[in-house]
Scaffold this active site. Sequence first.
Site, PDB file in Angstrom:
ATOM      1  N   ASP A  25       0.454  -1.278  -0.016  1.00 15.36           N
ATOM      2  CA  ASP A  25      -0.499   0.331   0.040  1.00 15.36           C
ATOM      3  C   ASP A  25       0.820   1.778  -0.416  1.00 15.36           C
ATOM      4  OD1 ASP A  25      -2.598   1.515  -0.091  1.00 15.36           O
ATOM      5  OD2 ASP A  25      -2.566   1.314   2.337  1.00 15.36           O
ATOM      6  N   TRP A  30       2.740   8.309  -2.627  1.00 14.30           N
ATOM      7  CA  TRP A  30       4.370   8.093  -3.004  1.00 14.30           C
ATOM      8  C   TRP A  30       4.360   9.145  -3.516  1.00 14.30           C
ATOM      9  CZ3 TRP A  30       6.990   7.897  -7.293  1.00 14.30           C
ATOM     10  CH2 TRP A  30       8.313   7.982  -7.170  1.00 14.30           C
ATOM     11  N   THR A  71     -10.606  -6.540  -5.213  1.00  8.97           N
ATOM     12  CA  THR A  71     -12.282  -6.423  -5.192  1.00  8.97           C
ATOM     13  C   THR A  71     -12.495  -5.492  -5.165  1.00  8.97           C
ATOM     14  OG1 THR A  71     -13.528  -7.416  -3.097  1.00  8.97           O
ATOM     15  CG2 THR A  71     -12.237  -8.853  -5.931  1.00  8.97           C
ATOM     16  N   GLU A  72     -12.023  -4.235  -4.164  1.00  4.58           N
ATOM     17  CA  GLU A  72     -12.712  -3.288  -4.070  1.00  4.58           C
ATOM     18  C   GLU A  72     -11.847  -2.394  -5.456  1.00  4.58           C
ATOM     19  OE1 GLU A  72     -12.350  -5.046  -1.048  1.00  4.58           O
ATOM     20  OE2 GLU A  72     -13.923  -5.985  -1.407  1.00  4.58           O
ATOM     21  N   ASN A  73     -10.598  -2.451  -5.932  1.00  5.25           N
ATOM     22  CA  ASN A  73      -9.780  -1.227  -5.685  1.00  5.25           C
ATOM     23  C   ASN A  73     -10.153  -1.452  -7.615  1.00  5.25           C
ATOM     24  OD1 ASN A  73      -6.902  -2.856  -4.805  1.00  5.25           O
ATOM     25  ND2 ASN A  73      -8.453  -1.100  -4.502  1.00  5.25           N
ATOM     26  N   TRP A  74     -11.793  -2.038  -7.811  1.00  2.77           N
ATOM     27  CA  TRP A  74     -12.136  -2.062  -9.535  1.00  2.77           C
ATOM     28  C   TRP A  74     -12.678  -0.852  -9.513  1.00  2.77           C
ATOM     29  CZ3 TRP A  74     -10.359  -4.815 -13.293  1.00  2.77           C
ATOM     30  CH2 TRP A  74     -10.133  -5.926 -12.825  1.00  2.77           C
ATOM     31  N   ARG A  76     -12.196   2.220  -8.878  1.00  2.00           N
ATOM     32  CA  ARG A  76     -11.163   3.103  -8.866  1.00  2.00           C
ATOM     33  C   ARG A  76     -11.459   3.846  -9.935  1.00  2.00           C
ATOM     34  NH1 ARG A  76      -5.292   2.141  -5.405  1.00  2.00           N
ATOM     35  NH2 ARG A  76      -5.978   1.769  -3.880  1.00  2.00           N
ATOM     36  N   ARG A 199      -5.338  -2.085   8.876  1.00  2.00           N
ATOM     37  CA  ARG A 199      -6.425  -2.926   8.593  1.00  2.00           C
ATOM     38  C   ARG A 199      -6.427  -3.774   7.907  1.00  2.00           C
ATOM     39  NH1 ARG A 199      -8.216   2.320   6.779  1.00  2.00           N
ATOM     40  NH2 ARG A 199      -7.740   2.775   4.635  1.00  2.00           N
TER      41      ARG A 199
END
Length: 256
Positions: A25, A30, A71-74, A76, A199
Amino acid sequence: MKSDTRQDLRLNPEKLPAHVAIIMDGNGRWAKKRLMNRIKGHEKGSKTVRSIVTAARELGIGMLTLYAFSTENWARPQVEVKALMVLLKRFLVSERDELMARGVRLNILGQMEKLPEDIQEEAEKTVTLTQNNQGMALNLALSYGSRQEICAGMQALAREIKAGQIQPHEITEEMISDHLYTRQMPDPDLIIRTSGEFRLSNFMMWQAAYSELFITDTLWPDFTREEFIEILINFQERDRRFGKVKCSTSNDGSPQ
Ligand code: IPE
Ligand code: IPE
Ligand code: MG
């Protein structure tokens, strides 16, 4: 093999974790710190992937899992998802020879079917080519979500019950483990998360039951082999009790 440094010598090769998982992460932060586009952060992050895979292999880690896309990064922005897929494809193609030369076995954990077709093809090609390699196992968690994984596993178990192959009371913890993407793999002994968030973000919630957790503030693109080794040394100094009263196991979980 890279020559041993003093730091490497502080590591006990007998007590290495069998399976290290990393929640990579901080690419976006960065880039933000440098007033750059988030995608630049992902590009730099993919260089870190290369160096940490090499370090893990040279140190003798048996299995390394990298959480690369959830699965949640879709959800973005499309352009970011697309850029991540391009980097992923680049990795799968450009690292193929290196993985073969170094005897690394690639596995994909996650919803392969959700990935763009060209990536599925490249992934399958690399997975098939490397499947008999006897060195380190490298797992890329792609379109991976622990809840989705457990849900799909439970659906498969339910189908087996419906077909009369097993009775509900016969379900064991081992059976559940065997219906996850990580079937036949050891649970992670150590889960590292970069960028300071405390988390799991839907990562290996079943498998992490007794994992040691290490959170570092370092952003993934800045993560180095040296810090990785320091974390492994820290892991070796921990007392894993597995719910028991006194230390009766070694760090890899085997009896002393
Ligand atoms: C990790 O970096 C890469 C992925 C989740 C794909 P992030 O993109 O989450 O970086 P931050 O958390 O925004 O800094
Ligand atoms: C977790 O990072 C997923 C990966 C590293 C692939 P996120 O950046 O998506 O997690 P949250 O949103 O901070 O929980
Ligand atoms: Mg993040």
